[in-house]
Design a protein around this motif. Structure first.
Motif, PDB file in Angstrom:
ATOM      1  N   ARG A   1      47.901  23.637  -1.646  1.00  0.00           N
ATOM      2  CA  ARG A   1      49.188  23.866  -0.986  1.00  0.00           C
ATOM      3  C   ARG A   1      49.449  25.360  -1.044  1.00  0.00           C
ATOM      4  NH1 ARG A   1      54.214  20.969  -0.999  1.00  0.00           N
ATOM      5  NH2 ARG A   1      55.695  22.164   0.233  1.00  0.00           N
ATOM      6  N   ARG A   2      49.844  25.929   0.084  1.00  0.00           N
ATOM      7  CA  ARG A   2      50.123  27.365   0.148  1.00  0.00           C
ATOM      8  C   ARG A   2      51.521  27.580   0.694  1.00  0.00           C
ATOM      9  NH1 ARG A   2      45.060  30.312   0.398  1.00  0.00           N
ATOM     10  NH2 ARG A   2      43.765  29.165  -1.068  1.00  0.00           N
ATOM     11  N   VAL A   3      52.270  28.434   0.026  1.00  0.00           N
ATOM     12  CA  VAL A   3      53.574  28.860   0.510  1.00  0.00           C
ATOM     13  C   VAL A   3      53.571  30.377   0.465  1.00  0.00           C
ATOM     14  CG1 VAL A   3      56.074  28.843   0.140  1.00  0.00           C
ATOM     15  CG2 VAL A   3      54.725  26.779  -0.344  1.00  0.00           C
ATOM     16  N   GLU A   4      53.898  31.005   1.589  1.00  0.00           N
ATOM     17  CA  GLU A   4      53.924  32.458   1.657  1.00  0.00           C
ATOM     18  C   GLU A   4      55.294  32.934   2.107  1.00  0.00           C
ATOM     19  OE1 GLU A   4      49.676  34.097   2.973  1.00  0.00           O
ATOM     20  OE2 GLU A   4      50.608  32.807   4.471  1.00  0.00           O
ATOM     21  N   TYR A   5      55.725  34.006   1.500  1.00  0.00           N
ATOM     22  CA  TYR A   5      56.911  34.721   1.958  1.00  0.00           C
ATOM     23  C   TYR A   5      56.414  36.052   2.499  1.00  0.00           C
ATOM     24  CZ  TYR A   5      60.249  31.486  -0.105  1.00  0.00           C
ATOM     25  OH  TYR A   5      61.008  30.378  -0.395  1.00  0.00           O
ATOM     26  N   ILE A   6      56.731  36.312   3.756  1.00  0.00           N
ATOM     27  CA  ILE A   6      56.360  37.563   4.409  1.00  0.00           C
ATOM     28  C   ILE A   6      57.673  38.285   4.680  1.00  0.00           C
ATOM     29  CG2 ILE A   6      55.190  38.611   6.378  1.00  0.00           C
ATOM     30  CD1 ILE A   6      53.640  35.895   6.642  1.00  0.00           C
TER      31      ILE A   6
ATOM     32  N   SER B   1      49.353  29.561  -8.921  1.00  0.00           N
ATOM     33  CA  SER B   1      49.355  31.018  -9.051  1.00  0.00           C
ATOM     34  C   SER B   1      50.093  31.589  -7.856  1.00  0.00           C
ATOM     35  CB  SER B   1      47.922  31.555  -9.078  1.00  0.00           C
ATOM     36  OG  SER B   1      47.283  31.307  -7.830  1.00  0.00           O
ATOM     37  N   PHE B   2      50.461  32.865  -7.981  1.00  0.00           N
ATOM     38  CA  PHE B   2      50.917  33.565  -6.787  1.00  0.00           C
ATOM     39  C   PHE B   2      50.472  35.012  -6.858  1.00  0.00           C
ATOM     40  CE2 PHE B   2      54.772  34.151  -9.384  1.00  0.00           C
ATOM     41  CZ  PHE B   2      55.162  35.457  -9.105  1.00  0.00           C
ATOM     42  N   ILE B   3      50.283  35.594  -5.680  1.00  0.00           N
ATOM     43  CA  ILE B   3      49.851  36.981  -5.581  1.00  0.00           C
ATOM     44  C   ILE B   3      50.847  37.761  -4.737  1.00  0.00           C
ATOM     45  CG2 ILE B   3      47.392  36.495  -5.891  1.00  0.00           C
ATOM     46  CD1 ILE B   3      47.021  36.798  -2.882  1.00  0.00           C
ATOM     47  N   VAL B   4      50.936  39.038  -5.044  1.00  0.00           N
ATOM     48  CA  VAL B   4      51.721  39.974  -4.250  1.00  0.00           C
ATOM     49  C   VAL B   4      50.714  40.892  -3.575  1.00  0.00           C
ATOM     50  CG1 VAL B   4      53.494  41.759  -4.285  1.00  0.00           C
ATOM     51  CG2 VAL B   4      53.614  39.847  -5.913  1.00  0.00           C
ATOM     52  N   SER B   5      50.742  40.932  -2.245  1.00  0.00           N
ATOM     53  CA  SER B   5      49.734  41.677  -1.491  1.00  0.00           C
ATOM     54  C   SER B   5      50.227  43.030  -1.032  1.00  0.00           C
ATOM     55  CB  SER B   5      49.298  40.870  -0.262  1.00  0.00           C
ATOM     56  OG  SER B   5      48.668  39.683  -0.670  1.00  0.00           O
ATOM     57  N   GLU B   6      49.270  43.901  -0.742  1.00  0.00           N
ATOM     58  CA  GLU B   6      49.589  45.224  -0.212  1.00  0.00           C
ATOM     59  C   GLU B   6      50.366  45.069   1.093  1.00  0.00           C
ATOM     60  OE1 GLU B   6      46.195  47.777   0.188  1.00  0.00           O
ATOM     61  OE2 GLU B   6      45.374  47.093  -1.719  1.00  0.00           O
ATOM     62  N   PRO B   7      51.322  45.955   1.337  1.00  0.00           N
ATOM     63  CA  PRO B   7      52.106  45.870   2.580  1.00  0.00           C
ATOM     64  C   PRO B   7      51.235  46.010   3.826  1.00  0.00           C
ATOM     65  CG  PRO B   7      53.155  47.314   0.999  1.00  0.00           C
ATOM     66  CD  PRO B   7      51.792  47.008   0.451  1.00  0.00           C
TER      67      PRO B   7
ATOM     68  N   ARG C   1      41.826  40.384  -5.196  1.00  0.00           N
ATOM     69  CA  ARG C   1      41.695  41.781  -4.751  1.00  0.00           C
ATOM     70  C   ARG C   1      41.084  41.842  -3.346  1.00  0.00           C
ATOM     71  NH1 ARG C   1      38.668  43.541  -8.711  1.00  0.00           N
ATOM     72  NH2 ARG C   1      40.355  43.871 -10.170  1.00  0.00           N
ATOM     73  N   GLU C   2      40.139  40.950  -3.053  1.00  0.00           N
ATOM     74  CA  GLU C   2      39.502  40.919  -1.727  1.00  0.00           C
ATOM     75  C   GLU C   2      40.482  40.550  -0.630  1.00  0.00           C
ATOM     76  OE1 GLU C   2      36.216  38.232  -2.291  1.00  0.00           O
ATOM     77  OE2 GLU C   2      35.010  39.736  -3.335  1.00  0.00           O
ATOM     78  N   THR C   3      41.596  39.900  -0.990  1.00  0.00           N
ATOM     79  CA  THR C   3      42.611  39.534   0.007  1.00  0.00           C
ATOM     80  C   THR C   3      43.758  40.546   0.028  1.00  0.00           C
ATOM     81  OG1 THR C   3      43.859  38.120  -1.520  1.00  0.00           O
ATOM     82  CG2 THR C   3      42.089  37.074  -0.226  1.00  0.00           C
ATOM     83  N   ARG C   4      43.508  41.745  -0.493  1.00  0.00           N
ATOM     84  CA  ARG C   4      44.475  42.852  -0.516  1.00  0.00           C
ATOM     85  C   ARG C   4      45.623  42.621  -1.495  1.00  0.00           C
ATOM     86  NH1 ARG C   4      45.026  46.193   4.439  1.00  0.00           N
ATOM     87  NH2 ARG C   4      47.153  46.248   3.703  1.00  0.00           N
ATOM     88  N   ALA C   5      45.394  41.808  -2.512  1.00  0.00           N
ATOM     89  CA  ALA C   5      46.442  41.565  -3.503  1.00  0.00           C
ATOM     90  C   ALA C   5      46.567  42.752  -4.444  1.00  0.00           C
ATOM     91  CB  ALA C   5      46.138  40.306  -4.298  1.00  0.00           C
ATOM     92  N   MET C   6      47.812  43.008  -4.869  1.00  0.00           N
ATOM     93  CA  MET C   6      48.080  44.056  -5.852  1.00  0.00           C
ATOM     94  C   MET C   6      48.271  43.451  -7.237  1.00  0.00           C
ATOM     95  SD  MET C   6      50.739  46.549  -3.823  1.00  0.00           S
ATOM     96  CE  MET C   6      52.043  45.320  -3.786  1.00  0.00           C
ATOM     97  N   ASP C   7      48.910  42.281  -7.291  1.00  0.00           N
ATOM     98  CA  ASP C   7      49.197  41.620  -8.560  1.00  0.00           C
ATOM     99  C   ASP C   7      48.922  40.136  -8.431  1.00  0.00           C
ATOM    100  OD1 ASP C   7      50.343  43.933  -9.903  1.00  0.00           O
ATOM    101  OD2 ASP C   7      52.067  43.668  -8.581  1.00  0.00           O
ATOM    102  N   LEU C   8      48.407  39.564  -9.511  1.00  0.00           N
ATOM    103  CA  LEU C   8      48.137  38.138  -9.599  1.00  0.00           C
ATOM    104  C   LEU C   8      48.992  37.577 -10.733  1.00  0.00           C
ATOM    105  CD1 LEU C   8      46.423  35.519  -9.159  1.00  0.00           C
ATOM    106  CD2 LEU C   8      44.711  36.543 -10.669  1.00  0.00           C
ATOM    107  N   HIS C   9      49.742  36.527 -10.451  1.00  0.00           N
ATOM    108  CA  HIS C   9      50.606  35.901 -11.452  1.00  0.00           C
ATOM    109  C   HIS C   9      50.108  34.487 -11.720  1.00  0.00           C
ATOM    110  CE1 HIS C   9      53.804  39.005 -11.201  1.00  0.00           C
ATOM    111  NE2 HIS C   9      53.241  39.188 -10.026  1.00  0.00           N
ATOM    112  N   LEU C  10      49.855  34.196 -12.998  1.00  0.00           N
ATOM    113  CA  LEU C  10      49.358  32.888 -13.411  1.00  0.00           C
ATOM    114  C   LEU C  10      50.263  32.324 -14.501  1.00  0.00           C
ATOM    115  CD1 LEU C  10      45.631  33.908 -13.923  1.00  0.00           C
ATOM    116  CD2 LEU C  10      46.519  32.550 -12.032  1.00  0.00           C
ATOM    117  N   PRO C  11      50.606  31.040 -14.421  1.00  0.00           N
ATOM    118  CA  PRO C  11      51.352  30.439 -15.530  1.00  0.00           C
ATOM    119  C   PRO C  11      50.369  30.164 -16.667  1.00  0.00           C
ATOM    120  CG  PRO C  11      50.977  28.817 -13.828  1.00  0.00           C
ATOM    121  CD  PRO C  11      50.401  30.115 -13.324  1.00  0.00           C
ATOM    122  N   VAL C  12      50.549  30.823 -17.790  1.00  0.00           N
ATOM    123  CA  VAL C  12      49.610  30.642 -18.891  1.00  0.00           C
ATOM    124  C   VAL C  12      50.192  29.792 -20.012  1.00  0.00           C
ATOM    125  CG1 VAL C  12      48.265  32.713 -18.413  1.00  0.00           C
ATOM    126  CG2 VAL C  12      50.250  32.870 -19.912  1.00  0.00           C
TER     127      VAL C  12
END
Length: 186
Positions: free
Chosen positions: A133-138, A73-79, A51-62
């Motif tokens: 390792r970080r991969v981002e799609y912008i 994990s991956f997060i979807v951030s606010e535009p 949330r501190e990084t402006r994320a809206m959703d957090l996805h975790l493989p459970v």
């Protein structure tokens, strides 16, 4: 998925309940209670950091794969708003992600954007113990005026080495997930 705007605690409770239900029946009740509380604490910390990084959703493989929880994990951030369309792509990327090192232009569901690949170092101030390792799609949000960009960020510690074969496999899996990304307009 853990939504970070509302419903966070309910999602965390559901994940913890499901995880605890999968544990063997012979675990002592006190140990089960401690494990439940520790998992809740960790998930709340991860949700707060996201949330501190402006994320809206957090996805975790459970779900476990071959008995192992995937360390990803991956997060979807606010535009974010960036320079207008038509400007140099390097300028757009540098305004959105000034520390991007390895990047390439991509198109996902008709949206122009960037795929940024790199390594994030440990950060004791944020309780991040390991390099990842970080991969981002912008991606530019279609028909947004002024232009807005959505970021979907993947992270894995893999097997402790961000440059390992497992890290590459998990990043490839995330890339495959992103090929199924579709825009939905409410």
């Amino acid at each position: 998925m853990i939504p970070l705007r509302e419903g966070t605690n309910e999602a965390i409770k559901r994940i913890v309940d499901n995880s605890v239900d999968e544990l063997p029946d012979d675990i002592p009740r006190d140990d089960l209670t401690r494990a439940r509380m520790e998992l809740i604490k960790r998930l709340k910390r991860v949700a707060r950091q996201a949330r501190e990084t402006r994320a809206m959703d957090l996805h975790l493989p459970v779900e476990r794969v071959d008995g192992m929880a995937l360390p990803a994990s991956f997060i979807v951030s606010e535009p974010l708003t960036a320079p207008a369309v038509g400007l140099d792509s390097g300028l757009i990327l540098s305004s959105l992600r000034p520390d991007a090192s390895q990047s390439e232009e991509v198109t996902i569901d008709g949206a122009a954007g960037f795929r940024v690949d790199g390594v994030a170092q440990p950060d004791a101030d944020r309780d991040i113990e390991f390099a990842s390792r970080r991969v981002e799609y912008i991606l530019q949000i279609p028909n947004s005026a002024p232009p807005k960009w959505l970021t979907v960020s993947f992270s894995t510690i893999a097997d402790g080495r961000p440059d390992s074969e497992l890290s590459d496999i998990l990043a490839d899996l995330f890339d495959a997930v992103m090929t199924t990304f579709r825009w939905s307009h409410a």
